[in-house]
Motif scaffolding. Sequence first.
Motif, mmCIF file in Angstrom:
data_model
loop_
_atom_site.group_PDB
_atom_site.id
_atom_site.type_symbol
_atom_site.label_atom_id
_atom_site.label_comp_id
_atom_site.label_asym_id
_atom_site.label_seq_id
_atom_site.Cartn_x
_atom_site.Cartn_y
_atom_site.Cartn_z
ATOM 1 N N TYR A 81 -11.083 -20.333 -1.538
ATOM 2 C CA TYR A 81 -11.862 -20.387 -0.855
ATOM 3 C C TYR A 81 -12.427 -21.643 -0.640
ATOM 4 O O TYR A 81 -12.484 -22.520 0.575
ATOM 5 C CB TYR A 81 -13.066 -19.499 -0.412
ATOM 6 N N GLU A 82 -13.137 -22.709 -1.742
ATOM 7 C CA GLU A 82 -13.189 -24.040 -1.950
ATOM 8 C C GLU A 82 -12.541 -25.049 -1.301
ATOM 9 O O GLU A 82 -12.752 -26.157 -0.763
ATOM 10 C CB GLU A 82 -14.007 -24.513 -3.297
ATOM 11 N N GLY A 83 -10.881 -24.599 -1.253
ATOM 12 C CA GLY A 83 -10.045 -25.581 -0.856
ATOM 13 C C GLY A 83 -10.548 -25.322 0.686
ATOM 14 O O GLY A 83 -9.807 -26.662 0.838
ATOM 15 N N GLU A 84 -9.977 -24.290 0.661
ATOM 16 C CA GLU A 84 -9.791 -23.888 2.696
ATOM 17 C C GLU A 84 -11.298 -25.009 3.245
ATOM 18 O O GLU A 84 -11.005 -25.716 4.018
ATOM 19 C CB GLU A 84 -10.319 -22.446 2.486
ATOM 20 N N LEU A 85 -12.186 -24.464 2.445
ATOM 21 C CA LEU A 85 -13.392 -25.419 2.776
ATOM 22 C C LEU A 85 -13.433 -26.602 2.823
ATOM 23 O O LEU A 85 -14.321 -27.130 4.535
ATOM 24 C CB LEU A 85 -14.316 -25.007 1.891
ATOM 25 N N ALA A 86 -12.786 -27.622 2.227
ATOM 26 C CA ALA A 86 -12.558 -28.495 2.627
ATOM 27 C C ALA A 86 -11.850 -29.031 3.578
ATOM 28 O O ALA A 86 -12.298 -30.109 3.807
ATOM 29 C CB ALA A 86 -12.024 -29.029 0.923
ATOM 30 N N ARG A 87 -11.018 -28.267 4.318
ATOM 31 C CA ARG A 87 -10.336 -28.149 4.857
ATOM 32 C C ARG A 87 -11.151 -28.184 6.315
ATOM 33 O O ARG A 87 -10.160 -28.563 7.371
ATOM 34 C CB ARG A 87 -8.938 -27.276 4.934
ATOM 35 N N LEU A 88 -11.960 -27.757 6.264
ATOM 36 C CA LEU A 88 -12.913 -26.713 7.837
ATOM 37 C C LEU A 88 -13.259 -27.957 8.192
ATOM 38 O O LEU A 88 -13.632 -28.557 7.454
ATOM 39 C CB LEU A 88 -13.579 -25.346 7.172
ATOM 40 N N MET A 89 -13.204 -28.021 9.530
ATOM 41 C CA MET A 89 -13.769 -29.292 10.828
ATOM 42 C C MET A 89 -14.973 -28.414 10.737
ATOM 43 O O MET A 89 -15.780 -29.249 11.941
ATOM 44 C CB MET A 89 -13.000 -29.921 11.014
ATOM 45 N N GLU A 90 -14.578 -27.244 11.892
ATOM 46 C CA GLU A 90 -15.956 -26.135 12.932
ATOM 47 C C GLU A 90 -16.867 -25.808 11.863
ATOM 48 O O GLU A 90 -17.034 -25.348 10.489
ATOM 49 C CB GLU A 90 -14.847 -25.442 13.203
ATOM 50 N N PRO A 91 -17.637 -25.879 12.663
ATOM 51 C CA PRO A 91 -19.152 -25.571 11.327
ATOM 52 C C PRO A 91 -19.415 -24.312 11.627
ATOM 53 O O PRO A 91 -19.540 -24.001 9.878
ATOM 54 C CB PRO A 91 -20.476 -26.401 12.217
ATOM 55 N N LEU A 92 -19.124 -23.308 12.092
ATOM 56 C CA LEU A 92 -19.232 -22.204 12.090
ATOM 57 C C LEU A 92 -18.073 -21.596 11.091
ATOM 58 O O LEU A 92 -18.766 -20.780 10.308
ATOM 59 C CB LEU A 92 -18.808 -21.793 13.530
ATOM 60 N N ARG A 93 -17.352 -21.730 11.183
ATOM 61 C CA ARG A 93 -16.309 -21.647 9.747
ATOM 62 C C ARG A 93 -16.637 -22.216 8.738
ATOM 63 O O ARG A 93 -16.098 -21.757 7.579
ATOM 64 C CB ARG A 93 -14.572 -21.977 10.960
ATOM 65 N N GLN A 94 -17.260 -23.481 8.723
ATOM 66 C CA GLN A 94 -17.421 -24.026 7.026
ATOM 67 C C GLN A 94 -18.150 -23.047 6.776
ATOM 68 O O GLN A 94 -18.672 -22.485 5.864
ATOM 69 C CB GLN A 94 -18.134 -25.560 7.288
ATOM 70 N N VAL A 95 -19.763 -22.466 8.060
ATOM 71 C CA VAL A 95 -20.469 -21.695 7.264
ATOM 72 C C VAL A 95 -20.138 -20.341 6.624
ATOM 73 O O VAL A 95 -20.915 -19.679 5.768
ATOM 74 C CB VAL A 95 -21.594 -21.179 8.315
ATOM 75 N N GLU A 96 -19.215 -19.559 7.628
ATOM 76 C CA GLU A 96 -18.698 -18.393 7.224
ATOM 77 C C GLU A 96 -18.053 -18.891 5.707
ATOM 78 O O GLU A 96 -18.056 -17.415 4.549
ATOM 79 C CB GLU A 96 -17.712 -17.998 8.171
ATOM 80 N N MET A 97 -17.156 -19.763 5.571
ATOM 81 C CA MET A 97 -16.763 -19.841 4.183
ATOM 82 C C MET A 97 -17.571 -19.860 3.348
ATOM 83 O O MET A 97 -17.835 -19.983 2.159
ATOM 84 C CB MET A 97 -15.065 -20.858 4.550
ATOM 85 N N LEU A 98 -18.614 -21.045 3.374
ATOM 86 C CA LEU A 98 -19.723 -21.200 2.264
ATOM 87 C C LEU A 98 -20.263 -20.052 1.677
ATOM 88 O O LEU A 98 -20.431 -19.779 0.719
ATOM 89 C CB LEU A 98 -21.026 -21.374 2.763
ATOM 90 N N LEU A 99 -20.242 -19.042 3.103
ATOM 91 C CA LEU A 99 -20.948 -17.776 2.910
ATOM 92 C C LEU A 99 -19.664 -16.695 1.624
ATOM 93 O O LEU A 99 -20.137 -16.180 0.888
ATOM 94 C CB LEU A 99 -21.275 -16.903 4.003
ATOM 95 N N ARG A 100 -18.872 -17.099 1.848
ATOM 96 C CA ARG A 100 -17.895 -16.598 0.920
ATOM 97 C C ARG A 100 -17.928 -16.533 -0.153
ATOM 98 O O ARG A 100 -17.418 -16.173 -1.162
ATOM 99 C CB ARG A 100 -16.444 -15.994 1.859
ATOM 100 N N VAL A 101 -17.612 -17.877 -0.765
ATOM 101 C CA VAL A 101 -17.593 -18.967 -1.915
ATOM 102 C C VAL A 101 -18.938 -18.089 -2.592
ATOM 103 O O VAL A 101 -19.185 -17.607 -4.087
ATOM 104 C CB VAL A 101 -17.504 -20.747 -1.309
ATOM 105 N N ALA A 102 -19.788 -18.479 -1.693
ATOM 106 C CA ALA A 102 -21.046 -18.111 -2.181
ATOM 107 C C ALA A 102 -21.343 -16.464 -2.694
ATOM 108 O O ALA A 102 -22.116 -16.162 -4.849
ATOM 109 C CB ALA A 102 -23.151 -18.520 -1.259
ATOM 110 N N ARG A 103 -20.879 -15.833 -2.204
ATOM 111 C CA ARG A 103 -20.819 -13.811 -2.837
ATOM 112 C C ARG A 103 -20.113 -13.860 -3.748
ATOM 113 O O ARG A 103 -20.301 -13.008 -4.785
ATOM 114 C CB ARG A 103 -20.326 -13.623 -1.183
ATOM 115 N N VAL A 104 -18.655 -14.410 -3.453
ATOM 116 C CA VAL A 104 -18.128 -14.445 -4.718
ATOM 117 C C VAL A 104 -18.268 -14.676 -6.301
ATOM 118 O O VAL A 104 -18.434 -14.130 -7.407
ATOM 119 C CB VAL A 104 -16.916 -15.282 -4.599
#
Length: 107
Positions: A71-94
């Motif tokens: 998830y963190e690796g994917e987060l570094a690749r994401l450019m869209e703010p909404l998708r970044q927020v969604e992935m950040l929430l997933r990382v935090a939950r894990v």
Amino acid sequence: MPTLACKDGVPRSGGFAAALTASSRALDDAKAAFKAYGRALHDDSAHEGTLSHLERLAEVTGGFSDLAALYEGELARLMEPLRQVEMLLRVARVYEAELGQADKAIS
């Protein structure tokens, strides 16, 4: 049914040994599936099926640290703010719910 001795000297039935072997194979298969879904995540990190399979497989394999890293690796690749927020929430939950690392969940 034949009896087999394990390293600890406790007799084990052939059925038990076969079940352990099958269990080991299933875990190996689950780890291989986790890797495959990790590659799929790279192609489409918003696909709910991929995300849910990864989370289920992380539970089966005990691979929540690997899931957080994916998830963190994917987060570094994401450019869209909404998708970044969604992935950040997933990382935090894990980190918080699965790994018990609240400090990493907030950082």
